[in-house]
Design a protein around this motif. Structure first.
Motif, mmCIF file in Angstrom:
data_model
loop_
_atom_site.group_PDB
_atom_site.id
_atom_site.type_symbol
_atom_site.label_atom_id
_atom_site.label_comp_id
_atom_site.label_asym_id
_atom_site.label_seq_id
_atom_site.Cartn_x
_atom_site.Cartn_y
_atom_site.Cartn_z
ATOM 1 N N HIS A 280 14.528 54.897 23.681
ATOM 2 C CA HIS A 280 13.267 54.319 23.195
ATOM 3 C C HIS A 280 13.333 52.768 23.739
ATOM 4 O O HIS A 280 13.462 52.532 24.793
ATOM 5 C CB HIS A 280 13.159 54.471 21.904
ATOM 6 N N THR B 22 16.203 55.218 29.362
ATOM 7 C CA THR B 22 16.046 56.735 29.380
ATOM 8 C C THR B 22 14.882 56.718 27.874
ATOM 9 O O THR B 22 14.642 56.099 27.121
ATOM 10 C CB THR B 22 16.698 57.859 29.054
ATOM 11 N N ALA B 23 13.949 57.904 27.923
ATOM 12 C CA ALA B 23 13.239 58.253 26.763
ATOM 13 C C ALA B 23 14.093 58.232 25.441
ATOM 14 O O ALA B 23 13.588 57.989 24.465
ATOM 15 C CB ALA B 23 12.191 59.301 27.124
ATOM 16 N N ALA B 24 15.135 59.082 25.674
ATOM 17 C CA ALA B 24 16.055 59.102 24.360
ATOM 18 C C ALA B 24 16.396 57.719 24.062
ATOM 19 O O ALA B 24 16.507 57.548 22.679
ATOM 20 C CB ALA B 24 17.282 59.784 24.705
ATOM 21 N N ALA C 134 7.066 60.396 29.061
ATOM 22 C CA ALA C 134 8.314 60.395 29.780
ATOM 23 C C ALA C 134 8.840 61.585 30.145
ATOM 24 O O ALA C 134 9.668 61.690 31.044
ATOM 25 C CB ALA C 134 9.124 59.409 28.915
ATOM 26 N N ILE D 270 14.696 61.731 31.095
ATOM 27 C CA ILE D 270 14.632 62.066 29.569
ATOM 28 C C ILE D 270 15.651 61.361 28.882
ATOM 29 O O ILE D 270 15.570 61.177 27.596
ATOM 30 C CB ILE D 270 14.277 63.627 29.356
ATOM 31 N N ASP D 271 16.799 61.843 29.397
ATOM 32 C CA ASP D 271 18.001 61.107 28.657
ATOM 33 C C ASP D 271 19.247 61.097 29.893
ATOM 34 O O ASP D 271 18.805 61.416 30.957
ATOM 35 C CB ASP D 271 18.647 62.370 27.645
ATOM 36 N N VAL E 201 15.103 63.566 22.520
ATOM 37 C CA VAL E 201 13.489 63.537 22.821
ATOM 38 C C VAL E 201 13.052 65.018 22.402
ATOM 39 O O VAL E 201 13.440 65.973 22.587
ATOM 40 C CB VAL E 201 13.532 63.179 24.013
ATOM 41 N N ARG F 68 10.455 55.767 33.542
ATOM 42 C CA ARG F 68 11.624 55.478 32.934
ATOM 43 C C ARG F 68 12.719 56.130 33.552
ATOM 44 O O ARG F 68 12.408 56.976 34.545
ATOM 45 C CB ARG F 68 11.798 55.949 31.539
ATOM 46 N N CYS G 81 5.862 56.715 28.243
ATOM 47 C CA CYS G 81 5.949 56.922 26.895
ATOM 48 C C CYS G 81 7.002 57.806 26.082
ATOM 49 O O CYS G 81 7.054 59.030 26.568
ATOM 50 C CB CYS G 81 4.700 57.085 26.417
ATOM 51 N N PRO G 82 7.773 57.158 25.243
ATOM 52 C CA PRO G 82 8.754 58.129 24.539
ATOM 53 C C PRO G 82 8.447 58.579 23.199
ATOM 54 O O PRO G 82 9.273 59.171 22.671
ATOM 55 C CB PRO G 82 9.819 57.185 24.622
ATOM 56 N N THR H 297 5.827 63.347 23.886
ATOM 57 C CA THR H 297 6.910 64.118 24.712
ATOM 58 C C THR H 297 7.023 65.529 24.293
ATOM 59 O O THR H 297 7.186 66.386 24.969
ATOM 60 C CB THR H 297 8.287 63.355 24.454
#
Length: 380
Positions: A190, A186-188, A123, A158-159, A354, A155, A111-112, A117
């Motif tokens: 979305h 990545t979470a970044a 994530a 994070i980025d 994030v 994922r 989940c982002p 977070t």
């Protein structure tokens, strides 16, 4: 173009065999028992219930427990669980197995959403490698006496500067997980941009457990392409099936070697709409079921010529008789809008930084995560 493809083997998760290597991704407010049954009627696969928090289960939260509703036809009860505390996770898994007859548990670390977070959850959590291992190990330990396989979804990281998926794959394997699913973003990111299928291929080469690929599967051909390009053992389908339950029919055929596709007319789509509303009504009561169905109207009619007045009327129905009358007025011979094929559906958003707890990236270890990180927001 050829109309055949290699027949793909079943997906094996421990002792569980999934005839068609396709998993329905949990989506909040969408993948309830009615929608899962509707999709399962189209073809074999693993249909996972909406994400539920471990604290919600252990503490007996009524809203969480109501989500543990399954259709009679669900031979395998599959639940996606989210939590940040190994003790709660273990207890929740035991409750699911003992009291609800669950046959598969998936742990979500994808989940982002910022409110998750920024507390270190979703994530963001795989960055803390030891804690991730403790959570997965406890889940597997709790499920083992019941013969229930545990999988995880994550994922890339994070980025792009803080990737975690390879570590997560190793940790999942060491913990005894039956498989790992990777969303190639990545979470970044979305849900924006394109999913990185190459990361799925890299993960497949790095672990011995099955790898499932997730991201940008809009048509059955996309699923075949992902498996061919990455070597993945199966696929996870989320937004691509919104308003399109027949996608699972096409996926089942494609993995069985038949790549021919026959697009439905608006009349056939109307039939699925009626069936969906009927299942919701049977599960929730007619009034609530019709209200719940309203959110699906735009997805079902995406690209069709149905005008604004018709769409508005459908989006305000409160009884199945109202729905029947409106569906009868649609042009049932209208062909499927092929311009919509292969296009993203549902939320997309845009890349963004994030939100993380202060100092989160300074270390891969953590002693404790804020319990507020265990939010029921679903995503991955």
């Amino acid at each position: 173009m050829p109309t055949t493809a290699p027949v793909r083997p079943p997906l094996r998760l421990g002792d569980l065999e999934v005839a068609t290597p396709v998993v329905l991704a949990p989506m909040a407010g969408v993948t309830n028992a009615a929608f899962r049954q509707l999709c399962a009627e189209q073809g074999a696969g693993l249909y996972v219930c909406e994400m539920i928090t471990s604290r919600g289960i252990v503490e007996g939260d009524p809203v969480s427990l109501r989500m543990l509703s399954f259709a009679e036809a669900e031979s395998v009860r599959s639940v996606q669980l989210y939590g940040i505390d190994p003790v709660y996770i273990g207890n929740a898994v035991r409750i699911l197995c003992e009291q609800y007859g669950v046959g598969h548990v998936d742990l979500n670390f994808g989940c982002p959403v910022p409110k998750v977070t920024r507390k270190g959850g979703g994530a963001a959590l795989p960055w803390k490698a030891t804690l991730l291992g403790e959570i997965l190990t406890e889940a597997v330990r709790a499920a083992r006496p019941y013969g229930v396989p545990v999988t995880m979804k994550t994922r890339k990281g994070i980025d792009d500067d803080h990737l975690t998926y390879l570590d997560a794959g190793r940790i999942a394997q060491e913990a005894g997980c039956a498989a790992i699913a990777l969303h190639g973003r990545t979470a970044a990111q979305h849900y924006s941009g394109r999913a990185d299928w190459e990361s799925i291929a890299t993960l497949k080469q790095a672990v011995d457990i099955p790898v499932l690929g997730n991201g940008d599967i809009w048509e059955a051909a996309d699923a075949l392409a992902m498996v061919e390009q990455t070597g993945a053992d199966g696929v996870v389908v989320g937004r691509g099936c919104l308003g399109r339950p027949w996608l699972f029919r096409d996926l089942a055929a494609a993995f069985a070697g038949d790549t021919r596709t026959v697009m439905p007319t608006l009349g056939e789509v109307a039939g699925w709409m009626r069936r969906h509303a009927e299942l919701l009504a049977a599960d929730m009561g007619e009034g609530r079921g019709c209200i719940e169905f309203r959110k699906h109207i735009a997805w079902y009619l995406k690209g069709f010529r149905a005008g604004g007045q018709m769409r508005h009327a459908l989006a305000t129905i409160s009884a199945l008789a109202d729905l029947d009358a409106l569906l009868a007025d649609l042009d049932h011979d209208e062909p499927y809008p092929e311009a919509e094929l292969g296009k993203p559906r549902g939320r997309q958003g845009s890349p963004k930084r994030v939100a993380l707890p202060d100092g989160w990236l300074a270390s891969r270890e953590v002693a404790r995560i804020d319990p507020a990180a265990e939010d029921a927001t679903s995503g991955g």
